[in-house]
Design a protein around this motif. Structure first.
Motif, PDB file in Angstrom:
ATOM      1  N   VAL A  94       0.851  -1.194   0.000  1.00 41.29           N
ATOM      2  CA  VAL A  94       0.000   0.000   0.000  1.00 41.29           C
ATOM      3  C   VAL A  94       0.878   1.232   0.000  1.00 41.29           C
ATOM      4  CG1 VAL A  94      -1.632   1.343   1.374  1.00 41.29           C
ATOM      5  CG2 VAL A  94      -1.938  -1.115   1.143  1.00 41.29           C
ATOM      6  N   ILE A  95       0.566   2.142  -0.893  1.00 37.48           N
ATOM      7  CA  ILE A  95       1.202   3.462  -0.905  1.00 37.48           C
ATOM      8  C   ILE A  95       0.115   4.438  -0.481  1.00 37.48           C
ATOM      9  CG2 ILE A  95       2.428   5.185  -2.263  1.00 37.48           C
ATOM     10  CD1 ILE A  95       3.025   2.826  -4.265  1.00 37.48           C
ATOM     11  N   ILE A  96       0.322   5.081   0.663  1.00 34.95           N
ATOM     12  CA  ILE A  96      -0.712   5.945   1.231  1.00 34.95           C
ATOM     13  C   ILE A  96      -0.175   7.362   1.423  1.00 34.95           C
ATOM     14  CG2 ILE A  96      -0.162   5.198   3.587  1.00 34.95           C
ATOM     15  CD1 ILE A  96      -3.396   5.449   3.916  1.00 34.95           C
ATOM     16  N   GLU A  97      -1.052   8.328   1.239  1.00 42.02           N
ATOM     17  CA  GLU A  97      -0.666   9.725   1.442  1.00 42.02           C
ATOM     18  C   GLU A  97      -0.168   9.917   2.870  1.00 42.02           C
ATOM     19  OE1 GLU A  97      -3.981  12.260   0.571  1.00 42.02           O
ATOM     20  OE2 GLU A  97      -4.036  11.664  -1.539  1.00 42.02           O
ATOM     21  N   GLU A  98       0.849  10.743   3.015  1.00 36.81           N
ATOM     22  CA  GLU A  98       1.422  10.983   4.340  1.00 36.81           C
ATOM     23  C   GLU A  98       0.390  11.489   5.336  1.00 36.81           C
ATOM     24  OE1 GLU A  98       5.207  12.861   4.873  1.00 36.81           O
ATOM     25  OE2 GLU A  98       5.848  12.231   2.877  1.00 36.81           O
ATOM     26  N   THR A  99      -0.556  12.298   4.870  1.00 38.89           N
ATOM     27  CA  THR A  99      -1.557  12.867   5.776  1.00 38.89           C
ATOM     28  C   THR A  99      -2.492  11.810   6.365  1.00 38.89           C
ATOM     29  OG1 THR A  99      -3.029  13.317   3.912  1.00 38.89           O
ATOM     30  CG2 THR A  99      -1.548  15.110   4.621  1.00 38.89           C
ATOM     31  N   ALA A 100      -2.610  10.656   5.728  1.00 42.02           N
ATOM     32  CA  ALA A 100      -3.504   9.595   6.200  1.00 42.02           C
ATOM     33  C   ALA A 100      -2.744   8.392   6.760  1.00 42.02           C
ATOM     34  CB  ALA A 100      -4.413   9.150   5.061  1.00 42.02           C
ATOM     35  N   ALA A 101      -1.431   8.416   6.701  1.00 38.29           N
ATOM     36  CA  ALA A 101      -0.626   7.238   7.043  1.00 38.29           C
ATOM     37  C   ALA A 101      -0.791   6.794   8.496  1.00 38.29           C
ATOM     38  CB  ALA A 101       0.844   7.496   6.728  1.00 38.29           C
TER      39      ALA A 101
ATOM     40  N   LEU B 250       3.512  -6.814   9.308  1.00 42.87           N
ATOM     41  CA  LEU B 250       3.311  -5.500   8.709  1.00 42.87           C
ATOM     42  C   LEU B 250       4.664  -4.808   8.659  1.00 42.87           C
ATOM     43  CD1 LEU B 250       1.390  -3.268   7.687  1.00 42.87           C
ATOM     44  CD2 LEU B 250       0.985  -2.656  10.063  1.00 42.87           C
ATOM     45  N   LEU B 251       5.067  -4.389   7.464  1.00 36.20           N
ATOM     46  CA  LEU B 251       6.388  -3.784   7.277  1.00 36.20           C
ATOM     47  C   LEU B 251       6.269  -2.414   6.625  1.00 36.20           C
ATOM     48  CD1 LEU B 251       6.628  -7.032   5.861  1.00 36.20           C
ATOM     49  CD2 LEU B 251       8.814  -6.505   6.879  1.00 36.20           C
ATOM     50  N   LYS B 252       7.177  -1.534   6.969  1.00 36.88           N
ATOM     51  CA  LYS B 252       7.262  -0.222   6.326  1.00 36.88           C
ATOM     52  C   LYS B 252       8.444  -0.248   5.369  1.00 36.88           C
ATOM     53  CE  LYS B 252       7.594   4.702   7.337  1.00 36.88           C
ATOM     54  NZ  LYS B 252       7.688   5.712   8.410  1.00 36.88           N
ATOM     55  N   VAL B 253       8.219   0.178   4.147  1.00 35.64           N
ATOM     56  CA  VAL B 253       9.278   0.229   3.142  1.00 35.64           C
ATOM     57  C   VAL B 253      10.068   1.512   3.363  1.00 35.64           C
ATOM     58  CG1 VAL B 253       9.800   0.277   0.675  1.00 35.64           C
ATOM     59  CG2 VAL B 253       7.882  -1.109   1.515  1.00 35.64           C
ATOM     60  N   LEU B 254      11.363   1.362   3.591  1.00 34.99           N
ATOM     61  CA  LEU B 254      12.198   2.523   3.908  1.00 34.99           C
ATOM     62  C   LEU B 254      12.782   3.210   2.680  1.00 34.99           C
ATOM     63  CD1 LEU B 254      14.105   1.143   7.012  1.00 34.99           C
ATOM     64  CD2 LEU B 254      12.043   2.578   6.950  1.00 34.99           C
ATOM     65  N   ASP B 255      12.965   2.459   1.602  1.00 32.79           N
ATOM     66  CA  ASP B 255      13.605   3.049   0.424  1.00 32.79           C
ATOM     67  C   ASP B 255      12.670   3.112  -0.777  1.00 32.79           C
ATOM     68  OD1 ASP B 255      13.480   0.367  -0.121  1.00 32.79           O
ATOM     69  OD2 ASP B 255      15.561   0.177  -0.769  1.00 32.79           O
TER      70      ASP B 255
ATOM     71  N   GLY C 298       4.525   9.564  -0.760  1.00 37.28           N
ATOM     72  CA  GLY C 298       3.706   8.991   0.288  1.00 37.28           C
ATOM     73  C   GLY C 298       4.499   7.986   1.100  1.00 37.28           C
ATOM     74  N   VAL C 299       3.784   7.175   1.861  1.00 38.38           N
ATOM     75  CA  VAL C 299       4.398   6.171   2.721  1.00 38.38           C
ATOM     76  C   VAL C 299       3.999   4.802   2.185  1.00 38.38           C
ATOM     77  CG1 VAL C 299       4.638   5.356   5.088  1.00 38.38           C
ATOM     78  CG2 VAL C 299       4.138   7.770   4.659  1.00 38.38           C
ATOM     79  N   THR C 300       4.959   3.888   2.112  1.00 39.42           N
ATOM     80  CA  THR C 300       4.698   2.561   1.569  1.00 39.42           C
ATOM     81  C   THR C 300       4.820   1.505   2.662  1.00 39.42           C
ATOM     82  OG1 THR C 300       5.569   3.248  -0.583  1.00 39.42           O
ATOM     83  CG2 THR C 300       5.371   0.887  -0.201  1.00 39.42           C
ATOM     84  N   TYR C 301       3.798   0.655   2.733  1.00 43.91           N
ATOM     85  CA  TYR C 301       3.771  -0.456   3.683  1.00 43.91           C
ATOM     86  C   TYR C 301       3.488  -1.748   2.931  1.00 43.91           C
ATOM     87  CZ  TYR C 301       3.393   2.826   7.590  1.00 43.91           C
ATOM     88  OH  TYR C 301       3.626   3.810   8.510  1.00 43.91           O
TER      89      TYR C 301
ATOM     90  N   GLU D   1     -10.572   6.385   0.752  1.00 44.04           N
ATOM     91  CA  GLU D   1     -10.851   6.691  -0.645  1.00 44.04           C
ATOM     92  C   GLU D   1      -9.940   7.803  -1.171  1.00 44.04           C
ATOM     93  OE1 GLU D   1     -14.734   7.489  -3.471  1.00 44.04           O
ATOM     94  OE2 GLU D   1     -14.919   7.685  -1.311  1.00 44.04           O
ATOM     95  N   ASN D   2      -9.342   7.543  -2.325  1.00 47.80           N
ATOM     96  CA  ASN D   2      -8.453   8.493  -3.010  1.00 47.80           C
ATOM     97  C   ASN D   2      -7.203   8.857  -2.212  1.00 47.80           C
ATOM     98  OD1 ASN D   2     -10.244   8.689  -5.234  1.00 47.80           O
ATOM     99  ND2 ASN D   2     -11.471  10.157  -4.087  1.00 47.80           N
ATOM    100  N   LYS D   3      -6.856   8.053  -1.191  1.00 50.69           N
ATOM    101  CA  LYS D   3      -5.672   8.331  -0.394  1.00 50.69           C
ATOM    102  C   LYS D   3      -4.625   7.233  -0.493  1.00 50.69           C
ATOM    103  CE  LYS D   3      -8.080  11.250   2.841  1.00 50.69           C
ATOM    104  NZ  LYS D   3      -8.432  11.541   4.211  1.00 50.69           N
ATOM    105  N   LEU D   4      -4.962   6.144  -1.198  1.00 56.76           N
ATOM    106  CA  LEU D   4      -3.997   5.050  -1.286  1.00 56.76           C
ATOM    107  C   LEU D   4      -4.136   4.285  -2.593  1.00 56.76           C
ATOM    108  CD1 LEU D   4      -5.557   2.112  -0.836  1.00 56.76           C
ATOM    109  CD2 LEU D   4      -5.523   2.819   1.515  1.00 56.76           C
ATOM    110  N   VAL D   5      -3.063   3.563  -2.876  1.00 56.85           N
ATOM    111  CA  VAL D   5      -3.033   2.623  -3.994  1.00 56.85           C
ATOM    112  C   VAL D   5      -2.526   1.313  -3.413  1.00 56.85           C
ATOM    113  CG1 VAL D   5      -1.983   2.070  -6.217  1.00 56.85           C
ATOM    114  CG2 VAL D   5      -2.540   4.438  -5.661  1.00 56.85           C
ATOM    115  N   ALA D   6      -3.152   0.192  -3.799  1.00 55.02           N
ATOM    116  CA  ALA D   6      -2.740  -1.107  -3.275  1.00 55.02           C
ATOM    117  C   ALA D   6      -2.385  -2.054  -4.420  1.00 55.02           C
ATOM    118  CB  ALA D   6      -3.857  -1.713  -2.431  1.00 55.02           C
ATOM    119  N   PHE D   7      -1.335  -2.838  -4.207  1.00 53.85           N
ATOM    120  CA  PHE D   7      -0.896  -3.864  -5.154  1.00 53.85           C
ATOM    121  C   PHE D   7      -0.830  -5.181  -4.395  1.00 53.85           C
ATOM    122  CE2 PHE D   7       1.082   0.175  -6.224  1.00 53.85           C
ATOM    123  CZ  PHE D   7       0.769   0.317  -7.567  1.00 53.85           C
ATOM    124  N   ARG D   8      -1.357  -6.226  -4.996  1.00 53.97           N
ATOM    125  CA  ARG D   8      -1.381  -7.527  -4.326  1.00 53.97           C
ATOM    126  C   ARG D   8      -0.572  -8.553  -5.121  1.00 53.97           C
ATOM    127  NH1 ARG D   8      -5.822  -4.601  -3.699  1.00 53.97           N
ATOM    128  NH2 ARG D   8      -6.619  -4.397  -1.591  1.00 53.97           N
TER     129      ARG D   8
END
Length: 100
Positions: free
Chosen positions: A8-15, A41-46, A51-54, A86-93
């Motif tokens: 998931v890539i989520i906007e920083e304001t909603a992370a 649950l992991l946070k991607v650092l690089d 936004g923020v990626t988990y 809604e409209n704050k994230l993108v998810a890839f599975r």
């Protein structure tokens, strides 16, 4: 054994809100389906993305459990995620198989 990975890539304001919701509500709901034996649950650092990626990872013992989850549980759980953020994230599975 299979690894079901949701990136998931989520906007920083909603992370922060998303992270708390995942820990308190979403991951427990996914695990309550009985289709997975563990999760992390992991946070991607690089991440090169804005936004923020988990990555949320779930381990299923077999394809039958994974397919049952996808058919009978995933649509409602994914819909809840999309509605809440809604409209704050993108998810890839991605589904992966343990080989070693």
């Amino acid at each position: 054994m299979l690894l079901y990975n949701v990136t998931v890539i989520i906007e920083e304001t909603a992370a922060d809100e998303w992270l708390q919701w995942m820990k308190d509500i979403h991951i427990p709901e996914v695990m309550a389906t009985g289709k997975f034996v563990s999760n992390r649950l992991l946070k991607v650092l690089d991440s090169p993305n804005e936004g923020v990626t988990y990555c949320t990872q779930y381990v299923a013992e077999n394809l039958t459990d994974y397919n049952d989850y996808q058919q009978n549980h995933a649509p409602a759980l994914q819909s809840e995620l999309q509605s809440k953020f809604e409209n704050k994230l993108v998810a890839f599975r991605t589904l992966m198989e343990f080989v070693a």
